[in-house]
Scaffold this active site. Structure first.
Site, PDB file in Angstrom:
ATOM      1  N   ASN A 130       9.179   5.534   4.271  1.00  0.00           N
ATOM      2  CA  ASN A 130      10.513   6.122   4.214  1.00  0.00           C
ATOM      3  C   ASN A 130      10.487   7.490   4.913  1.00  0.00           C
ATOM      4  O   ASN A 130       9.652   8.325   4.580  1.00  0.00           O
ATOM      5  CB  ASN A 130      10.946   6.311   2.767  1.00  0.00           C
ATOM      6  CG  ASN A 130      10.749   5.054   1.952  1.00  0.00           C
ATOM      7  OD1 ASN A 130      11.343   4.031   2.229  1.00  0.00           O
ATOM      8  ND2 ASN A 130       9.865   5.125   0.959  1.00  0.00           N
TER       9      ASN A 130
ATOM     10  N   GLU B 244       1.346   5.379   7.765  1.00  0.00           N
ATOM     11  CA  GLU B 244       2.746   5.645   7.417  1.00  0.00           C
ATOM     12  C   GLU B 244       3.316   6.735   8.316  1.00  0.00           C
ATOM     13  O   GLU B 244       4.472   6.676   8.729  1.00  0.00           O
ATOM     14  CB  GLU B 244       2.875   6.029   5.941  1.00  0.00           C
ATOM     15  CG  GLU B 244       2.317   5.008   4.961  1.00  0.00           C
ATOM     16  CD  GLU B 244       2.789   3.581   5.197  1.00  0.00           C
ATOM     17  OE1 GLU B 244       3.943   3.390   5.612  1.00  0.00           O
ATOM     18  OE2 GLU B 244       1.978   2.645   4.973  1.00  0.00           O
TER      19      GLU B 244
ATOM     20  N   HIS C 157       4.484   5.562  11.604  1.00  0.00           N
ATOM     21  CA  HIS C 157       5.784   4.881  11.508  1.00  0.00           C
ATOM     22  C   HIS C 157       6.962   5.846  11.674  1.00  0.00           C
ATOM     23  O   HIS C 157       8.078   5.404  11.964  1.00  0.00           O
ATOM     24  CB  HIS C 157       5.943   4.224  10.139  1.00  0.00           C
ATOM     25  CG  HIS C 157       5.361   2.849  10.021  1.00  0.00           C
ATOM     26  ND1 HIS C 157       5.581   1.863  10.942  1.00  0.00           N
ATOM     27  CD2 HIS C 157       4.591   2.292   9.050  1.00  0.00           C
ATOM     28  CE1 HIS C 157       4.963   0.753  10.541  1.00  0.00           C
ATOM     29  NE2 HIS C 157       4.354   0.995   9.406  1.00  0.00           N
TER      30      HIS C 157
ATOM     31  N   GLY D 265       0.828  -1.198   0.000  1.00  0.00           N
ATOM     32  CA  GLY D 265       0.000   0.000   0.000  1.00  0.00           C
ATOM     33  C   GLY D 265       0.861   1.246   0.000  1.00  0.00           C
ATOM     34  O   GLY D 265       0.635   2.174  -0.772  1.00  0.00           O
ATOM     35  N   ALA D 266       1.869   1.240   0.867  1.00  0.00           N
ATOM     36  CA  ALA D 266       2.744   2.400   0.994  1.00  0.00           C
ATOM     37  C   ALA D 266       3.981   1.993   1.797  1.00  0.00           C
ATOM     38  O   ALA D 266       4.033   0.885   2.335  1.00  0.00           O
ATOM     39  CB  ALA D 266       2.017   3.548   1.701  1.00  0.00           C
ATOM     40  N   MET D 267       4.963   2.882   1.844  1.00  0.00           N
ATOM     41  CA  MET D 267       6.199   2.590   2.588  1.00  0.00           C
ATOM     42  C   MET D 267       6.649   3.838   3.316  1.00  0.00           C
ATOM     43  O   MET D 267       6.745   4.910   2.729  1.00  0.00           O
ATOM     44  CB  MET D 267       7.282   2.116   1.610  1.00  0.00           C
ATOM     45  CG  MET D 267       8.621   1.851   2.258  1.00  0.00           C
ATOM     46  SD  MET D 267       8.549   0.405   3.384  1.00  0.00           S
ATOM     47  CE  MET D 267       9.927   0.806   4.469  1.00  0.00           C
TER      48      MET D 267
HETATM   49 ZN   LIG Z   1       3.335  -0.218   8.075  1.00  0.00          ZN
END
Ligand SMILES: [Zn+2]
Length: 832
Positions: free
Chosen positions: A260, A291, A294, A256-258
């Site tokens: 970074n 995200e 995170h 889905g997404a990262m």
């Molecule tokens: Zn995650």
């Protein structure tokens, strides 16, 4: 390529401390390769010792260690030995790297809409050495200075703020210490929108051909971003430390997404081209918030080794839902979690591949990846909700703050995290964490009622833990009951043994529908009583509590998979309740589940037309009633487009005539119609290509591949199989779309010859497809021919010892679903 082992990682981090990375990437060398020059400065605790650097290059030009050249030919199996280290070292590596097409490493894609190229880095989990030379393990963090050379018309975005430095050169601001897998660069003729919040510069970026949806969705995206920042700043008490915050929507992204730091990458289907349902917007908002959380959990504090990846994901999964409920208009985020995320997680729990949330020894990096699933996300988040019920919310947040502060810019472990919560709460978590975190599987909870004259005399919650994985889990949850939409009783309880009396229900009227775990606080198989299941068609739509309705649907889905509920019973509830559903997540997800899972897997082939007809009638009924432009209308239209056998209607919609309001120019909706026409053989390859010409985009091309693979003729299947299993230039997304269409067939005869071929051809693709991408292909391409012969071949293949970890894991999961389908058909086949 060998995978880093835990023993190697421990040894290397005891020896090496990385001081800094300077990485220079030259992205102006054409479409195949890019230049990569890395300068790593690092200390060695035992001067004179040897170690190694990770490097997966097309070719290595020069290497020098402390000014002395090393032979580039010494690189073997992705590693270069570094002999005789000094106390302080400088390693310089100049290499040529290959772009990837499977979403791992530095992925390069061409947008067919305008032939422009885009590049993004996705270095999770162990792809960093295919972009720059590094000590690739999560506990060797260091600050980065990145320089990028790119074609003159490109924009560069990365972890540190990017500044043009003339003639296609960009310099990125020095970062905070980052784990190797967080380094990213996105480059290409991206279009960008900028904003600012609380001193943080914000950016949104997408391909040039997606400028219109980017602009249309920007206000919503910036709004969720700002609300999430405010919420997490307040909750964690630590300011976001990574400078600018960019969100880049990139093509052909596997996940889905990262997260970074400073440069989050998202799959660009999130920039919905056409109409979007409310739950699609919720899902995207949830990903934005996930995200961002995170940045604290994962990025500021990173797990020491991959076996604690769950710490990142369970936490982000929990925090994003909490943030949406507390700080945005998506106050029903936990309902979405119940019907989307937990249904996914319960599926993982049913598979033989299930595992404890934490504490699974990951002997190497790739095997850790195999435990990164619905258990890590959905069960982990549910477990954190139980932890909060156990220790108290204030104590939990105090522990989280202490953990994040103590470990800032470093690494943490499960033991560190639990110790922080124990200190903050004063509670011993040893037994609790053994039962909830370190033991796989789930309890079954049910409620037994004794009544007299319609009044409850006694109510008892039963908790059964699996015999082969015994555990003593305390559960905090609600039990609630309804008759004709009226809530007749609700009690909150904490159960600590196999039987717990619910005194709060005694003396209340017996409800028609009684729902254990009605607020969905815990993680368990919820067993509804026979009388409740029998009452659902008449009662479910009247229950005003969407959260409880989601629990009921989730329990029904679990029952269908477990062969305790027939697909017929599921469809009876669908017919009666679905057309009246008012929660967007339940409405769209249950329809998609019915169409794409319940009918094709659990209904025998000769009964499928009738079952699809039932779904279609429900869709038509809702479409006639729903107000135009609403989620109800859109969900109904999609169901009709996918299930209708009305050729006149389908052809009209495909040609843009008589469409429901709001779908006039919706390319993605048209593809649902075209796929239905193609799979029924009402159009051929030439007509699919004609629709593709009208939508000459990345999304259009992928849909056309899926439609061509869906055509019910032998030539189309032969073509699709060859494209899927032998064309090495196909991207990750193209492979998945070919696979999605392939098994769609009017009867088994058309595709059954490919069943044995699947078990040889698809595992062999690991010679050229990365593990992350291939794991998805193995699942989607698994034969939809539900026979004992498929099961026999599947078991035989799983027993092979030459499969890669990802292929093996996906086969086990797909095989489990095949066996669920066979068991259900054996139990209920005659009655559907
Ligand atoms: Zn995650």
């Amino acid at each position: 390529m060998r995978s880093l082992t835990l023993a190697e990682a421990r040894e290397r981090s005891s020896l090496i401390t990385v001081t800094s990375y300077a990485v220079e990437l030259d992205l102006d060398q054409g479409a195949e390769v890019f230049g990569s020059r890395t300068v790593v400065r690092f200390a060695c605790a035992e001067p004179g010792a040897d170690s190694w650097v990770d490097l997966k290059a097309r070719s290595v030009e020069t290497v020098s260690l402390n000014g002395e050249p090393l032979d580039p030919a010494g690189v073997a199996d992705g590693r270069l030995t570094l002999p005789g280290l000094a106390a302080d070292n400088e390693l310089v590596v100049a290499a040529t790297m290959a772009y990837s097409h499977d979403g791992q490493g530095l992925h390069r894609a061409t947008d067919p809409a305008d032939d422009l190229d885009y590049v993004y880095g996705h270095l999770f989990l162990d792809a960093a050495p295919s972009v720059y030379a590094c000590f690739d393990q999560p506990d060797l963090k260091a600050p980065y200075d990145v320089t990028v050379h790119a074609p003159l018309d490109w924009t560069v975005i990365g972890n540190g703020a990017a500044s043009p430095a003339g003639a296609g050169t960009w310099t990125l601001a020095t970062t905070k210490p980052l784990a190797t897998y967080f380094m990213t660069v996105c480059a290409g003729p991206y279009v960008s929108l900028h904003d600012e919040h609380d001193g943080i510069p914000l950016g949104l970026h997408a391909r040039a051909s997606l400028r219109e949806p980017l602009e249309r969705h920007a206000a919503e995206l910036f709004d969720v971003t700002k609300r999430s920042f405010d919420y997490f700043h307040g909750l964690f008490g630590i300011r976001y430390p990574f400078g600018e915050y960019h969100q880049v929507f990139v093509p052909e992204f596997n996940a889905g997404a990262m997260e970074n730091p400073g440069c989050v990458t998202f799959r660009d289907q999130y920039l919905y081209r056409g109409a979007a349902t409310r739950d699609e917007l919720l899902t995207r908002a949830n990903t934005v918030s996930h995200e961002m959380s995170h940045m604290w959990f994962g990025d500021i504090v990173t797990m020491k080794w991959w076996d604690d990846l769950w710490l990142n994901e369970s936490f982000a999964e929990y925090m994003s839902h909490r943030c949406l409920v507390d700080a945005t208009d998506y106050t029903d985020a936990w309902v979405d979690s119940s019907i989307v995320r937990k249904v996914w997680g319960y599926g993982a729990e049913r598979s033989p591949s299930t595992h404890p949330v934490a504490g699974v020894e990951a002997l190497d990096a790739q095997s850790a990846l195999q435990n990164f699933d619905g258990i890590s996300y959905a069960k982990g988040a549910a477990t954190l909700r139980q932890l909060i019920a156990y220790v108290g919310d204030d104590q939990f947040i105090a522990g989280v703050r202490a953990y994040l502060t103590d470990k800032s810019y470093g690494n943490g472990t499960l033991a560190d995290f639990l110790a922080a919560i124990e200190t903050a709460s004063g509670k011993d978590l040893e037994a609790w964490s053994r039962a909830w975190l370190l033991t796989a599987d789930r309890d079954t909870i049910s409620v037994d009622i004794e009544e007299q004259g319609g009044v409850i005399e006694s109510a008892v919650v039963r908790r059964e833990s699996p015999a082969d994985r015994p555990a003593d889990r305390p559960h905090a949850f609600d039990v609630a009951g309804w008759t004709d939409g009226r809530e007749l009783g609700r009690v909150s309880t904490t159960i600590t043994g196999p039987e717990t009396a619910l005194a709060g229900l005694e003396g209340t009227p017996e409800p028609a529908v009684l729902v254990p775990n009605a607020a969905d606080l815990t993680w368990a198989r919820v067993r509804l009583s026979d009388s409740t299941v029998a009452a659902l068609p008449a009662q479910l739509a009247q229950i005003p509590d969407a959260q409880a309705r989601a629990v009921v649907w989730s329990s029904l889905i679990d029952g269908v998979h477990g062969a305790t509920a027939s697909p017929e019973a599921f469809l009876d509830v669908f017919d009666a309740a679905w057309p009246h559903e008012t929660n967007s997540s339940i409405l769209t997800r249950v329809a998609a589940y019915a169409e794409h899972r319940v009918v094709p897997y659990f209904v025998p082939r000769d009964k499928q037309d009738a079952a699809v007809g039932r779904l279609n009638r429900a869709g038509v009924g809702l479409l006639e009633r729903a107000a135009t432009g609403t989620t109800e209308s859109l969900a109904a239209a999609r169901l009709v487009a996918g299930t209708s056998d009305d050729e006149t209607l389908l052809r009209a919609w495909a040609d843009g005539k008589g469409l429901p309001a709001g779908l006039e120019d919706d390319g993605d909706f048209r593809w649902i119609v075209v796929r239905n026409l193609a799979s029924r053989g009402l159009i051929g390859a030439a007509q699919v290509d004609a629709f593709r010409a009208k939508d000459d985009t990345l999304q259009g091309g992928l849909n056309a591949l899926m439609c061509r693979a869906s055509l019910p003729d032998a030539d189309a299947k032969a073509w699709a199989w060859e494209q899927l299993t032998t064309r090495q230039g196909r991207s990750n997304y193209e492979m998945v779309h070919l696979a999605r269409g392939f098994w769609v067939a009017p009867d088994d005869a058309l595709v059954e010859d490919y069943v044995p071929r699947y078990f040889t051809d698809v595992p062999a693709m690991s010679a050229w497809v990365g593990e992350d991408a291939l794991s998805r292909v193995v699942l989607v391409a698994f034969p939809r021919v539900f026979t004992d012969e498929t099961a026999r071949l599947s078991a035989e293949t799983i027993a092979r010892d030459d499969l890669t970890p990802a292929v093996h894991r996906s086969l086990v999961d797909a095989d489990a679903e095949l066996r669920e389908a066979l068991a259900s058909r054996a139990t209920f086949g005659a009655t559907v």
